[in-house]
Design an enzyme around this catalytic site. Structure first.
Site, mmCIF file in Angstrom:
data_model
loop_
_atom_site.group_PDB
_atom_site.id
_atom_site.type_symbol
_atom_site.label_atom_id
_atom_site.label_comp_id
_atom_site.label_asym_id
_atom_site.label_seq_id
_atom_site.Cartn_x
_atom_site.Cartn_y
_atom_site.Cartn_z
ATOM 1 C CD GLU A 125 11.444 83.988 6.063
ATOM 2 O OE1 GLU A 125 11.818 83.071 6.823
ATOM 3 O OE2 GLU A 125 11.987 84.249 4.986
ATOM 4 C CB ALA A 151 14.387 77.754 9.878
ATOM 5 C CD GLU A 154 15.919 85.277 9.011
ATOM 6 O OE1 GLU A 154 16.024 86.478 9.350
ATOM 7 O OE2 GLU A 154 14.830 84.730 8.805
ATOM 8 N N GLY A 177 11.943 82.553 10.175
ATOM 9 C CA GLY A 177 10.865 81.846 9.489
ATOM 10 C C GLY A 177 9.517 82.067 10.168
HETATM 11 O O1 ZOZ Z 1 16.486 81.141 21.191
HETATM 12 C C1 ZOZ Z 1 16.330 82.526 21.031
HETATM 13 C C2 ZOZ Z 1 16.694 82.846 19.613
HETATM 14 O O2 ZOZ Z 1 17.057 83.968 19.310
HETATM 15 N N1 ZOZ Z 1 16.598 81.848 18.704
HETATM 16 C C3 ZOZ Z 1 17.016 81.992 17.345
HETATM 17 C C4 ZOZ Z 1 16.090 82.848 16.554
HETATM 18 C C5 ZOZ Z 1 16.534 82.899 15.118
HETATM 19 O O3 ZOZ Z 1 17.675 83.195 14.825
HETATM 20 N N2 ZOZ Z 1 15.619 82.636 14.185
HETATM 21 C C6 ZOZ Z 1 15.914 82.595 12.810
HETATM 22 C C7 ZOZ Z 1 16.249 81.196 12.417
HETATM 23 S S1 ZOZ Z 1 16.831 81.100 10.754
HETATM 24 C C8 ZOZ Z 1 15.436 81.202 9.837
HETATM 25 O O4 ZOZ Z 1 14.353 81.224 10.346
HETATM 26 C C9 ZOZ Z 1 15.742 81.237 8.410
HETATM 27 C C10 ZOZ Z 1 14.583 81.359 7.534
HETATM 28 O O5 ZOZ Z 1 14.317 82.392 6.953
HETATM 29 C C11 ZOZ Z 1 13.804 80.161 7.310
HETATM 30 C C12 ZOZ Z 1 13.999 79.768 5.891
HETATM 31 C C13 ZOZ Z 1 14.306 78.389 5.666
HETATM 32 C C14 ZOZ Z 1 14.590 78.206 4.181
HETATM 33 C C15 ZOZ Z 1 15.262 76.955 3.980
HETATM 34 C C16 ZOZ Z 1 15.861 76.797 2.658
HETATM 35 C C17 ZOZ Z 1 16.930 75.699 2.674
HETATM 36 C C18 ZOZ Z 1 14.886 82.945 21.446
HETATM 37 C C19 ZOZ Z 1 14.834 84.468 21.495
HETATM 38 C C20 ZOZ Z 1 13.900 82.411 20.471
HETATM 39 C C21 ZOZ Z 1 14.554 82.343 22.820
HETATM 40 O O6 ZOZ Z 1 15.511 82.727 23.755
HETATM 41 P P1 ZOZ Z 1 15.556 82.033 25.195
HETATM 42 O O7 ZOZ Z 1 16.689 82.686 25.904
HETATM 43 O O8 ZOZ Z 1 14.205 82.052 25.799
HETATM 44 O O9 ZOZ Z 1 15.873 80.497 24.929
HETATM 45 P P2 ZOZ Z 1 17.210 79.818 24.355
HETATM 46 O O10 ZOZ Z 1 17.883 80.697 23.383
HETATM 47 O O11 ZOZ Z 1 18.003 79.296 25.489
HETATM 48 O O12 ZOZ Z 1 16.580 78.618 23.525
HETATM 49 C C22 ZOZ Z 1 15.940 77.519 24.150
HETATM 50 C C23 ZOZ Z 1 16.275 76.276 23.378
HETATM 51 O O13 ZOZ Z 1 15.743 76.373 22.057
HETATM 52 C C24 ZOZ Z 1 16.765 76.191 21.083
HETATM 53 N N3 ZOZ Z 1 16.440 77.042 19.931
HETATM 54 C C25 ZOZ Z 1 16.121 78.351 19.955
HETATM 55 N N4 ZOZ Z 1 15.820 78.780 18.713
HETATM 56 C C26 ZOZ Z 1 15.969 77.717 17.906
HETATM 57 C C27 ZOZ Z 1 16.374 76.612 18.667
HETATM 58 N N5 ZOZ Z 1 16.603 75.412 18.144
HETATM 59 C C28 ZOZ Z 1 16.427 75.286 16.825
HETATM 60 N N6 ZOZ Z 1 16.048 76.294 16.022
HETATM 61 C C29 ZOZ Z 1 15.788 77.517 16.526
HETATM 62 N N7 ZOZ Z 1 15.385 78.507 15.714
HETATM 63 C C30 ZOZ Z 1 18.049 76.592 21.795
HETATM 64 O O14 ZOZ Z 1 19.169 76.020 21.185
HETATM 65 C C31 ZOZ Z 1 17.784 76.066 23.196
HETATM 66 O O15 ZOZ Z 1 18.013 74.686 23.166
HETATM 67 P P3 ZOZ Z 1 18.597 73.937 24.445
HETATM 68 O O16 ZOZ Z 1 18.737 72.548 24.031
HETATM 69 O O17 ZOZ Z 1 19.930 74.613 24.711
HETATM 70 O O18 ZOZ Z 1 17.622 74.167 25.554
#
Ligand code: ZOZ
Ligand code: NAD
Length: 709
Positions: A110, A63, A130, A107
Site C-alpha cells: 500500500e 502493518a 491480509e 501495508g
Molecule cells: O513474516 C512473513 C510474513 O508473511 N509476514 C506477514 C505478512 C503480512 O501478512 N502482511 C500484511 C500485514 S496486515 C497489513 O499490512 C494490513 C494493512 O493493510 C495495513 C493497514 C493498517 C490499517 C490500520 C487501520 C486500523 C514474511 C514473508 C514477511 C517473512 O518470512 P520469514 O520466514 O523470512 O520470517 P518470519 O515469518 O519468521 O518473520 C520473522 C519475524 O518477523 C515477525 N513478523 C513478520 N511479519 C510481521 C512480523 N511482525 C509484525 N508484523 C508483521 N507484519 C515474525 O513474527 C517473526 O518474529 P519472531 O519474533 O518470531 O522472530
C-alpha cells in the site's frame, strides 16, 4: 524522521531508507518517519526526486501485526492511521520512486501504491496477504490496487492473498520497471528519468476501473467463487465489497468504506483466530531449553531408507530444497515403483504449471536410488521410512548405526512407535530423533519432530531449522503414542464411528464437519488413507484400552469385508474409477442390520451434536497432551491441526477454539457426554482446572520441561 527511517542524498536524488528489522513492518514510528523524511527531502531545493527503499533484504512486510492484537485486546486505543500518512506521500510535489526488493506485502504494498513510481528487483514479491490474517487491506489497498491492475486482478490478489513476482507485477502494471543488477542504483537512475515530469497520483487514476456493465459479471463471479471456496469466512467477501466500492465511489469515500469493512473483519473472532495462527506458527521454533544460538549441524547430503509412499515423498521434499539424497530400498521392484511415483508426481506438477520441466530434471538428478548403503557414509542425515514394525525398525537402525558417519542424524518417520526404543538399538541415542512427515509428504506442510529422552539439543535445533529449509512447519513434540496429531485424531475418528453406530448417516457426520470448516469429514479421511491403517492400530493397541471401555465395531466389519476405502473402490462411501465418492446404499442397509443385531438404539443426531462431540474429543485429548507436557504450548497443538489435519485457520485450531467457546462451557458439555457415553469422555484434569479457575489454554504454562515419553 525517526529511529526507523533515515535519508541521504545521492547528488540530486534523496534516498529514504526504512530500517525496522527483522521485516521492516510499519510499526509505530515507521510511517511517521517516512512522512517526515519525505517532507525534509522535499524542502531541500537540490533534491529533484526521492527514492524509498528498505534496509536489509526486503522492503516492507506490512502493518505491525502485534499492533492489531493490541487494538483488539483493548491494550491500544485509536487508530494505526497509515492511510493519512500515505496521502501525504502521494501529495509530494516531487516524484517518489519506491525501490522494492524481497517482500512488499500488505501495508508495504500500500505504501508502494501511494508512491508515484515503482521499480523492483527480480526477486521481489508483491502481495496483499491480509486475508491470511482474516482482514482486508486497510490503508487504501482495495482502492488503489484496482486503479493500477484492474478490478479482476485486484480481486484475485486481495481474496487469495497470493503475491506476484516482479515480472508479473510489471505485466500487470503494478510496477514500472524490473531492475537488473543493483536495485538502488537502478532506482536512482529511474528517479532521474522522471524528475521534473508531472506527478501521477494513483488515487486520481480511473482508467483501469472499468464500467458498471463490465464489472457486474466480474463481481458476481467473484462472490460466487468466494462463497464456495471460502465457506463461512467473512474477509474475502469484505475484500470484494471494498474493491466494488472503489469502482462506485470517489477515492476518499471508498477509503471510508474500506475502513468500515477492515474494522468489521479485524474485530471478528475469525481474524483473532488467524492472527493467533500466524504467531503460533512462528512460536513453535522457540524451545525453552534450547537457546537461539545453539550451534547447528551441517545437513548437506541426505539418505532415506524405504522407497515407499513416504520415502519417495520425503526424497522429493529434499530435492525441492536442493539437497542431494540417496534413496534406498531392499526390493528392486519397490525402488522402481518408488522412482516411477516420484516421476509421475513431478510430471503432474509440470502439467499444472507449478514447476518447469527443466526445474524437475534438475530435482531428479539430486535423487539417487540404490539397493546398498554405499552412499550413506557421506550423508549428514538419514530418514528411515520402512514398514511400521518395531523389529524391522530396530534392525534398520542397528545397520544405520554401523554405516552412518559419526555425528550424523538418524531420524525415523514412524507414526506410532517409541523413538527411545528405536534409539536404544544404536550406540548413539543422542543422534536419534523422529521426523514425522504427513502424507503426501511433498504436499503437507506439517512435520512433527519427535524428541527422544536422549536426543541432543544440537540435533533438535538442526531439525527445526531443517524443517524451515524444507518448506515445512516443524513442531517439536514429546514421545508418546501417536505423538500429538494422531493421538488426538484417534478419539476423533472413534467418535465419528460411534455417531454412525448411534444412527447418524456417514454423510451427515462428514457434512456437519465440512460445513463447520474442516477440510474433509473424518470418515472420508479414513477412506482416503485406508481403513485398514487404523484397523491395524486398533488391534495392536487394544490391550492398552481401559477395561470396559466402549469399542466401535462397524469400521472393523467394513475392513473385514474388504471395504478398505478408496483403494478398494469402497469403504464408508463407494468410489468410481476417478475416485469420486458417492453414498452407498449397501452401507445404509448394513448399518441398519448391524444396529438391529447389536441392540444399539438409533436416533436422529443433530449437526450441532456431531460437531460438539467431534471437536471436543480433540480438545479433551489435546488438554491431556498439554498437561502431560508432550506439547509445549496450546499454540503448538493448534499449529499441528491447522497445518496437518485440515482444521480451519479461521477457528484458530482446537485449543484456541475451546478458549473462544470458553473452557467452562466445553467442560460442561464433555461432562454431560461423560455421563451419557461413559469413561472415554472423562474430562481431562486440565480442562476441569481451567473451567474452575477461569483460565485459558492459551495462557497455560507448564513449569517442567517437555515430556519425552
Ligand atoms: O513474516 C512473513 C510474513 O508473511 N509476514 C506477514 C505478512 C503480512 O501478512 N502482511 C500484511 C500485514 S496486515 C497489513 O499490512 C494490513 C494493512 O493493510 C495495513 C493497514 C493498517 C490499517 C490500520 C487501520 C486500523 C514474511 C514473508 C514477511 C517473512 O518470512 P520469514 O520466514 O523470512 O520470517 P518470519 O515469518 O519468521 O518473520 C520473522 C519475524 O518477523 C515477525 N513478523 C513478520 N511479519 C510481521 C512480523 N511482525 C509484525 N508484523 C508483521 N507484519 C515474525 O513474527 C517473526 O518474529 P519472531 O519474533 O518470531 O522472530
Ligand atoms: P510403504 O509400505 O509404502 O513403504 C515402505 C517401504 O520400505 C517399501 O518400499 C519396502 O520395500 C521398504 N522396506 C522394507 N524394509 C526395508 C529395509 N530393511 N530396507 C529398506 N527398505 C525397506 O510404507 P509408508 O506408507 O511409506 O510408511 C513408511 C513409514 O512412514 C512407516 O513407519 C509409517 O508408519 C510412516 N508414515 C506413513 C504415513 C502414511 O500415510 N503412509 C504417514 C506418516 C508416517
Amino acid at each position: 524522521m525517526t529511529d526507523f527511517v533515515r535519508w541521504t542524498k545521492q547528488q540530486d536524488i534523496a534516498v529514504i531508507t526504512i530500517d525496522n528489522p527483522p521485516v521492516n513492518a510499519l510499526s509505530p514510528g515507521v510511517p511517521e518517519g517516512i512522512v517526515a523524511a519525505v517532507a525534509e527531502a522535499e524542502s531541500d531545493r537540490s533534491v529533484k526526486a526521492l527514492v524509498l527503499i528498505g534496509a536489509g533484504k526486503s522492503f516492507i512486510a506490512g502493518a505491525d501485526i502485534k499492533e492489531f492484537v493490541k487494538l483488539t485486546s483493548g491494550q491500544r486505543r485509536g487508530d494505526i492511521g497509515i492511510l493519512a500518512h500515505l496521502l501525504k506521500i502521494e501529495d509530494s510535489p516531487k516524484p517518489v520512486v519506491v525501490a522494492i526488493q524481497g517482500n512488499a506485502l500488505g501495508g508495504g504494498l500500500e505504501v508502494a501504491q501511494a508512491c508515484h513510481y515503482r521499480v523492483a528487483a527480480s526477486d521481489a514479491r508483491l502481495g496483499q496477504p491480509e486475508v491470511n490474517l482474516g482482514i482486508i487491506p486497510g490503508a487504501g489497498g482495495t482502492q488503489r490496487l484496482p486503479r493500477l491492475v484492474g478490478v479482476e486482478r485486484a480481486i484475485e490478489m486481495c481474496t487469495t492473498g497470493r503475491p506476484v513476482g516482479a515480472t508479473e507485477a510489471a505485466q500487470l502494471g503494478l510496477i514500472d520497471r524490473v531492475v537488473a543488477g543493483d536495485l538502488l542504483a537502478g532506482a536512482v537512475a529511474f528517479a532521474r528519468e522522471v524528475a521534473g515530469k508531472p506527478i501521477r497520483k494513483t488515487r486520481e487514476r480511473s482508467d483501469r476501473l472499468g464500467t458498471p456493465e463490465q464489472n457486474a459479471p466480474i463481481f458476481a463471479a467473484a462472490r460466487e467463487n468466494a462463497r464456495k471456496k471460502y465457506r463461512n469466512q467473512i474477509c474475502q467477501m469484505a475484500a470484494i465489497d471494498a474493491i466494488e466500492a472503489a469502482t462506485r465511489l470517489p477515492f476518499d469515500k471508498g477509503c471510508q468504506e474500506e475502513r468500515r469493512l477492515f474494522d468489521h473483519c479485524l474485530y471478528s473472532e475469525q481474524s483473532k483466530a488467524q492472527i493467533h495462527v500466524f504467531f503460533a506458527e512462528r512460536e513453535v521454533s522457540k524451545i525453552p531449553d534450547i537457546p537461539k544460538e545453539m550451534p547447528l549441524l551441517a545437513v548437506d547430503r541426505m539418505a532415506i531408507v524405504g522407497a515407499g509412499t513416504m520415502g519417495g515423498g520425503i526424497a522429493m521434499v529434499c530435492a525441492n530444497a536442493g539437497v542431494p539424497v540417496a534413496l534406498k530400498d531392499t526390493d528392486p521392484a519397490a525402488l522402481d515403483r518408488g522412482l516411477a511415483t516420484i516421476e509421475k508426481n513431478y510430471a503432474m506438477s509440470v502439467k499444472r504449471g507449478r514447476f518447469t520441466r527443466e526445474y524437475v530434471d534438475e530435482r531428479l538428478k539430486l535423487i539417487k536410488t540404490t539397493l546398498s548403503y554405499d552412499d550413506f557414509a557421506s550423508a549428514d542425515m538419514v530418514i528411515e521410512a520402512v514398514f511400521e514394525t518395531m523389529p524391522l525398525k530396530k534392525q534398520v537402525f542397528a545397520e544405520l548405526d554401523r554405516v552412518m558417519k559419526k555425528g550424523a542424524i538418524l531420524a525415523s518417520n514412524t507414526s506410532t512407535l517409541n523413538i527411545d526404543e528405536i534409539a536404544a538399538t544404536t550406540s548413539r541415542p543422542e543422534s536419534v530423533i523422529g521426523m514425522h512427515f504427513f502424507s503426501p509428504a511433498n504436499v503437507m506442510r506439517l512435520l512433527e519432530i519427535v524428541r527422544g529422552r536422549r536426543t541432543s539439543k544440537e540435533v533438535i535445533a538442526t531439525c527445526l531449522q531443517l524443517a524451515r529449509r524444507l518448506g515445512k512447519v516443524g513442531v517439536l513434540v514429546g514421545n508418546c503414542r501417536g505423538f500429538v496429531g494422531n493421538r488426538m485424531f484417534l478419539p476423533y475418528i472413534r467418535e465419528a464411528q460411534f455417531l454412525v453406530e448411534e444412527g447418524a448417516a456417514p454423510e451427515a457426520v462428514d457434512q456437519a464437519l465440512v460445513d463447520w470448516g474442516m477440510a474433509m469429514g473424518p470418515l472420508a479421511v479414513g477412506d482416503l488413507g485406508g481403513l485398514d491403517v487404523s484397523y491395524r492400530i486398533r488391534k495392536e493397541y487394544r490391550h492398552l484400552e481401559k477395561p470396559g471401555a466402549r469399542q466401535p465395531f462397524v469400521e472393523d466389519r467394513l475392513v473385514e469385508m474388504g471395504r478398505l476405502g478408496q483403494k478398494t473402490g469402497a469403504g464408508w462411501y463407494k468410489y468410481d474409477a476417478e475416485r469420486r465418492a458417492s453414498s452407498d446404499p449397501e452401507i445404509s442397509g448394513l448399518l441398519r442390520k448391524w444396529a438391529a443385531e447389536s441392540g444399539l438404539a438409533q436416533r436422529q443426531i443433530s449437526a450441532e451434536e456431531i460437531v460438539e462431540r467431534e471437536i471436543y474429543s480433540l480438545v479433551n485429548e489435546g488438554a491431556r497432551i498439554l498437561e502431560e507436557g508432550y506439547a509445549l504450548r496450546a499454540g503448538d497443538i493448534d499449529t499441528i491441526y491447522v497445518n496437518g489435519y485440515g482444521f480451519p485457520a479461521y477457528r484458530g485450531g482446537p485449543m484456541w477454539y475451546a478458549d473462544t467457546v470458553g473452557p467452562k462451557k466445553v467442560y460442561e458439555r464433555i461432562s454431560a457426554f461423560h455421563r451419557q457415553h461413559g469413561m472415554l469422555w472423562e474430562p481431562a484434569p486440565l480442562l476441569e482446572e481451567l473451567a474452575t479457575s477461569g483460565g485459558t489454554f492459551a495462557n497455560f504454562q507448564r513449569a517442567a520441561a517437555q515430556a519425552t515419553d
